[in-house]
Design an enzyme around this catalytic site. Structure first.
Site: not given
Length: 274
Positions: A27, A52, A120
């Site tokens: 990802c 983040g 995700c």
């Protein structure tokens, strides 16, 4: 589209071939710092991508986060040196607890949100449930270290080395302790399990593919490495850029997973275990 092709399709194909891929690594490679970074650069050549991730970089290589318990450099080893000039990790130098305090201070709606888990963009579905939509279950035998049949499973492609759940042991004794998967025979569709967790023997070599190094690695150099997220660091020696020798017995090398090397706090890259 990019996520489906670069992460989900890749993951399914790897499982079909009896390997255990790491979708988080893909990802980052294909989506966050692949398709998204390319799109940002096409919009504004002076723009940055800020994420983040608990990681830092020195302009050439990844550097471990200040919060070592949350450090995510393991998932970012595919980043290349020339990408760092466009990447910012604003929370990499902070403890996670401090980030939550700041989120409360600024009234951010996610200040109390639980740490993200799972895939995700897919939601709360677990990997095995997702895979069963694409891969047919195929019952097989669970063997002990002596090759005796002691149980059954739903198909070797659904299991990973070191796993201790999901298969059924029918031949039990009162003194049984937990079983760990230590071997997979894709052709025979059998799992081999043991009461002892799997570990590589000292002197074993681990072959790598699709490697990425932000520092030249030379034969005989010794580094620390981990073969899964939050696993203890193990000493390894470079044979060549595609082969690493195990120097202590804590490493669990699972085909499809990532082996990531560290020089102190610097993450110098890694490869997919083949």
């Amino acid at each position: 589209k990019e996520y489906k092709e670069g992460v989900i399709d890749y993951m399914i194909e790897e499982y079909k071939n009896g390997r255990t891929p790491n979708p988080d690594v893909m990802c980052n490679k294909e989506v966050k710092f692949g398709a998204f970074l390319k799109w940002v650069e096409s919009q504004d050549k002076d723009a940055y991508v800020a994420t983040g991730h608990y990681a830092e970089h020195n302009g050439k290589s990844l550097v471990k986060s200040k919060d070592e318990n949350k450090d995510q450099t393991y998932f970012l080893w595919t980043l290349k040196s020339d990408q760092f000039k466009k990447i910012l990790f604003p929370v990499g130098g902070l403890e996670k607890s401090h980030v939550r305090e700041l989120a409360c201070e600024f009234n951010l709606p996610v200040s109390e949100k639980k740490d993200s888990q799972g895939l995700c963009f897919v939601g709360t579905i677990d990997v095995k449930t997702l895979l069963k939509n694409y891969i047919e279950e195929k019952d097989g035998n669970v063997l002990n270290e002596q090759g005796e049949i002691i149980g059954h499973h739903e198909g070797v492609m659904f299991y990973t080395i070191g796993e201790r759940h999901g298969f059924t042991v029918t031949k039990k004794s009162v003194n049984d302790s937990p079983y760990f998967v230590i071997g997979k025979d894709f052709k025979e569709n059998t799992l081999t399990v043991s009461n002892n967790p799997p570990k590589e023997k000292e002197g074993n070599s681990v072959k790598l593919e699709k490697t990425n190094w932000t520092k030249e690695v030379k034969q005989g150099e010794v580094y620390e490495a981990r073969a899964r997220y939050r696993a203890p660091l193990s000493k390894v020696e470079v044979i060549n850029e595609n082969e690493i020798k195990v120097l202590d017995g804590n490493l669990v090398a699972t085909p499809g997973q990532s082996l990531v090397l560290y020089d102190g706090d610097i993450c110098i890259g890694g490869g997919i275990i083949s």
